[in-house]
Design a protein around this motif. Structure first.
Motif, mmCIF file in Angstrom:
data_model
loop_
_atom_site.group_PDB
_atom_site.id
_atom_site.type_symbol
_atom_site.label_atom_id
_atom_site.label_comp_id
_atom_site.label_asym_id
_atom_site.label_seq_id
_atom_site.Cartn_x
_atom_site.Cartn_y
_atom_site.Cartn_z
ATOM 1 N N GLN C 67 34.162 6.915 -4.045
ATOM 2 C CA GLN C 67 32.614 7.190 -4.284
ATOM 3 C C GLN C 67 32.462 7.479 -5.485
ATOM 4 O O GLN C 67 33.179 8.470 -6.158
ATOM 5 N N PRO C 68 31.231 7.562 -6.335
ATOM 6 C CA PRO C 68 30.833 7.842 -7.423
ATOM 7 C C PRO C 68 30.568 9.047 -7.822
ATOM 8 O O PRO C 68 30.375 9.814 -8.799
ATOM 9 N N TYR C 69 30.350 9.825 -6.652
ATOM 10 C CA TYR C 69 30.128 11.622 -6.605
ATOM 11 C C TYR C 69 31.271 12.123 -6.351
ATOM 12 O O TYR C 69 32.127 11.602 -5.744
ATOM 13 N N LYS C 70 31.397 13.302 -6.656
ATOM 14 C CA LYS C 70 32.569 14.213 -6.652
ATOM 15 C C LYS C 70 32.311 15.394 -5.912
ATOM 16 O O LYS C 70 32.733 15.566 -4.942
ATOM 17 N N LEU C 71 31.453 16.417 -6.799
ATOM 18 C CA LEU C 71 31.341 17.513 -6.138
ATOM 19 C C LEU C 71 30.598 17.606 -4.730
ATOM 20 O O LEU C 71 30.795 18.577 -3.991
ATOM 21 N N ALA C 72 29.899 16.650 -4.373
ATOM 22 C CA ALA C 72 28.973 16.534 -3.277
ATOM 23 C C ALA C 72 29.881 15.969 -2.252
ATOM 24 O O ALA C 72 29.460 15.820 -1.003
ATOM 25 N N SER C 73 30.992 15.518 -2.389
ATOM 26 C CA SER C 73 32.019 14.886 -1.362
ATOM 27 C C SER C 73 32.916 15.533 -0.532
ATOM 28 O O SER C 73 33.066 16.789 -0.839
ATOM 29 N N ARG C 74 32.888 15.098 0.825
ATOM 30 C CA ARG C 74 33.848 15.938 1.799
ATOM 31 C C ARG C 74 35.182 16.042 1.147
ATOM 32 O O ARG C 74 35.855 17.043 1.509
ATOM 33 N N ALA C 75 35.504 14.749 0.441
ATOM 34 C CA ALA C 75 36.916 14.876 -0.062
ATOM 35 C C ALA C 75 37.085 16.088 -0.915
ATOM 36 O O ALA C 75 38.257 16.838 -1.061
ATOM 37 N N PHE C 76 36.103 16.652 -1.944
ATOM 38 C CA PHE C 76 36.195 17.792 -2.599
ATOM 39 C C PHE C 76 36.270 19.095 -2.103
ATOM 40 O O PHE C 76 36.857 19.946 -2.400
ATOM 41 N N LYS C 77 35.485 19.079 -1.144
ATOM 42 C CA LYS C 77 35.409 20.331 -0.264
ATOM 43 C C LYS C 77 35.320 20.115 0.996
ATOM 44 O O LYS C 77 34.211 19.475 1.578
ATOM 45 N N GLU C 78 36.196 20.602 2.005
ATOM 46 C CA GLU C 78 36.213 20.031 3.191
ATOM 47 C C GLU C 78 35.250 20.956 4.254
ATOM 48 O O GLU C 78 34.709 20.198 5.227
#
Lengths: 338, 338, 338, 338
Positions: C67-78
């Motif tokens: 995905q092109p987003y990072k901080l907003a992703s569930r992968a970044f913050k569970e």
């Protein structure tokens, strides 16, 4: 209907429109403003389409006032239509779950699926014997053999059968086995087929076309009703939009809108709309909250082995969990599971 | 195809996917990144749809690499397909105009229309004998009588006949009279009907569904070609969008896109797309500029008396003017009017 | 990312792509099939957009894997993000109702609305001081005076204030009065404004653009988060489709999808999506069922006197009835009203 | 406007609506049919939005008769608006090409691009100094330095400058360098920005929002005109649909429709609409055929090295070939290249 004339349309053009409406038996109200003339015409709405007024000189546009459907409208019949299939009533207090595999693949697969959904509380069994696949190279269904398995599964479980009919030639065969005749999304405007199912004495489950407006969907129901079959169940299954994370966009607002415009029951198919099983349970529950009279849900004993639509099918465990949640939702909205 | 595994999918899940692909005869390339594993699978694309990989544990999504159609693809056949109907060639240098009324209403109306479009330079006559109307109360066509009038008009003018076929039962009758069998927008995914026209030895004009992607449209062509009929003409007729000033949004970019992806000829129907005759001439000319091999245009001797689609029909005068303009455009783009 | 080369792309073109990826620090996996070569590239996803690979010779298309987003992703913050505004927590167990008029029209109107929604159980007050009207001739809001009334209403009722900020110049003024800064649907991709709200220490309620994909919406959230403000509340408010009976199509499936992809809280605005008050209550309840963390609802003491969006505003009575129903739904889904 | 009352709405409700319209200064025509009452109201259309009639009891819906925009309408000004920028006239017989790179990347890149497009026949240079990128991690533009390079390129080639303005704060800076102020698709309804450009004495190029109806687009033009700047050039750049082979769907029918409804010039940006350079030339030519007054085209000295939108940029050779073809098309439609 209202005819809006172009600004500065001259007297002759206005008269020509008025004359045509008059000849067609419409009652006329003329409003001549400084900038524009507006002609109100009251009469038989079903004749409107054939008047070609928009092609007349000086006419800017036509605004229909009444809905183009009649038998399907709430104005025609104020009470909700309740469809009876033996002891099952669709459109009343009860919420019915129609569950099963996308396609009938084998006797074993279907029986296993039927036992699972029956045990979890479904009252109807879904399963396709004819499959309208977008690829000519994909599995196309077991055809009559599939229908026979469905009938056997009904015998075994007591579940009623919902299955798709795809053309006029195979309709008599499908009608011999099915309790509800499903018209798929791609056939919503197959008017030849609509006219044929209109002659059957079985209820019809009419899926919304993936790019059909609510008005067009109700017009398709009108075709079936005008042909004599009043037992139409509408099924929302997602519309096509630019959003592509889900396969389609499930238009749950269609439920209260249809219930406002029409007296027909409405059910929802979240499986096809979403295309990913993970999102089916919350949307199934939301559909019931929004007023759906039932749900069409894909359940497969082993989704990853499915010949069709595995990715959107619930496992037996997920389906059981969903059924429990639906019971709580039904309570909360003052209804009960069928 | 490429299988993208979920971040942190474990070894067993990866193996299970690899095993299934291997059993199905795919050649496999594994890319194990720090965050995600990606599995490339090369093999028979037509089997892909039945593998249900997306339902397997640990799989995030599937990315198809090859197009799902084969016979319709430019990769399969590099040269443009040219369809021959006696002395008419569609898909080559010539641009052919198929013109006439929406519906055959009477012998007189059709003959008048045929004479007009012939005189102005059209080479094919369009006209519906069966009309798929959205309202069950609207004019539904003259049926076989309409087909007979079309055949008489061909006799009279030499124009070839394009007319719509709406179901398998009336197909043999339509095929007896028509030179080109038209599949309407609502039947683009009526797979039973596609299979039947695939068996005929007449060219098929396949309209794009109003919410069909270009890929789905080419898949519908593939159905016909896989059944043995390679003479498919694609017809862009507008797609459904939120814009409602025009009836649909004419997607002219579909012309160069289809010509890039496929070898089949493409024509355009601006009349149905726009719904208002006023905008037909500029868009007809733009279609030819964008590479269309022909046009399907509604012309009525007297649009305001038309029983069907009058508002989008050109008058004889407007059609004559358009034909002159099209000649200039054809010159400018290095083609010539058929 | 995966680079799909054209069929028969020659060695030099493949090498050129590989070299560019290599120079940019990507790790490369090459899969050379009979028909097509596929290049897998693993590395910093945020650099991908600037490589212009699709413009290189021989490249057919690029498939992004991450995905092109990072901080907003569930992968970044569970874990779910929970936003605290004094004693209110958004994104946790509680469901919060933000209600009030479309526009602040007067002190009296606002106070009356605030008292009504407070009494019925809302915890936040909504009301626009700046109104982005599509017509330059329509009421444009009370501006700072409206903000002052909102602050007074907070004083009076304890309700927190949600109000829209429309440009960078008025942002400091709005931030002085508001508890939550609302970014309207038309500003979802106003990147200058997103960068400015990113610098504020107030939570941001980010409405989905009416034609924004879920991915673009999360990218807009990423802009705010990349600028340092992690307190973003996403608000689904309907997307534009061809259906026009409702103003927009409320995409409730966006709720579970966003919760799958991201850790941010999601609320729903059924009033703007539907445009007709009658359909607001069932869809509000369906939104909570589908997992919404809150609702934004228009309530007006007297909708038919409203200066803005009266047709979609609930009367006090309808709002009270809705709040009771929401309580039951919250129970059924294991949450509670805030 | 026309107010359609619900079937069986009682006398009191009808009177209440009539009274409100009367107080607002509308002239009233009442049509009482057997089934439904219809109220025609003629008066100041700009006040209509604030009446909230749809929220009144017994009202089914409101049908606006007149367009909500005035200054932008063909009814207000019958002759085509021609915009003069020194010796360039946009909206008359001439067709102007605005070409150049998506983003100003460096002095060398811009000068090279400017020389190329000038030599091939373009009269305006496009190039972004501020880039509204969907990703916060992508190249955001050279800002004032980029504007300075644009001014130098004008000095060098005589090409006029079109460049985007993204917010009110940087507007004075952009206006200092630009000949035409471009409002991007995402800012079409940024009403604060529209009000600010309305105060400038530079022509405004207003891109259509990617999900804006033609009416909304004209309303955005109305904002600028109502603020005093009558020099608005409309730019069609593709709308968002479900079709995803092209980035957007280029709505060329918007050209004749806008020319019917409005007197403002219309140009087309095929590069952004299609997203793939290969389809730009045929669609650029089709746009001119359909009546466009100009084109906005991305050209890059070396597309595969572009920092922005390389895949949709033409190479110098492709642009030169296109310019030749456009000359022939302009001849065929009776216009000439500017």
């Amino acid at each position: 209907m209202i005819v809006i004339m172009q600004p500065r349309a001259d007297e002759n053009k206005i008269k020509a429109v008025v004359n045509r409406l008059d000849k067609a038996g419409f009652q006329i109200h003329l409003s001549q403003g400084v900038e524009q003339t507006i002609i109100g015409a009251i009469g038989d709405k079903t004749r409107m389409g054939d008047l070609a007024l928009e092609a007349m000189q000086g006419v800017e546009r036509i605004v229909p006032i009444l809905q183009p459907y009649k038998l399907a409208s709430r104005a025609f019949k104020e009470q909700d239509t309740i469809i009876q299939i033996d002891d099952i009533t669709i459109g009343g207090e009860q919420i019915h779950i129609m569950a099963g595999p996308c396609a009938v693949e084998s006797r074993e697969q279907l029986f296993e699926a039927a036992d699972i959904v029956k045990a979890a509380g479904a009252t109807l069994l879904r399963g396709g014997a004819f499959k309208p696949r977008t690829s000519p190279y994909a599995f196309q269904g077991l055809e009559e053999q599939g229908l026979k398995y469905l009938a056997e599964a009904r015998e075994r479980t007591g579940l009623k059968i919902v299955t798709e009919v795809m053309d006029a030639n195979t309709l008599p065969m499908v009608a011999e086995y099915a309790d509800i005749l499903q018209i798929g999304t791609r056939n919503m405007q197959n008017f030849f087929l609509l006219r044929e199912v209109a002659k059957m004495d079985k209820p019809v489950l009419l899926k919304r076309g993936s790019s059909a407006t609510i008005e067009e969907w109700l017009m398709a129901a009108e075709y079936i009703m005008a042909g004599g079959n009043y037992n139409v169940i509408l099924c929302e299954r997602g519309i096509r939009t630019y959003e592509n994370y889900t396969r389609n966009t499930l238009d749950l607002s269609a439920i209260p809108v249809v219930k406002h415009l029409s007296h027909l029951p409405v059910i929802v198919d979240p499986s096809h709309a979403l295309g990913k099983w993970k999102f089916v349970p919350p949307m199934a529950a939301a559909a019931v909250t929004a007023g759906a009279d039932g749900l069409l849900i894909e359940v497969h004993p082993n989704p990853s082995e499915a010949l069709c639509d595995g990715p959107q099918s619930l496992t037996p465990e997920n389906f059981q969990a969903l059924m429990k949640d639906l019971g709580k939702i039904a309570d909360a909205v003052g209804r009960r599971m069928g």
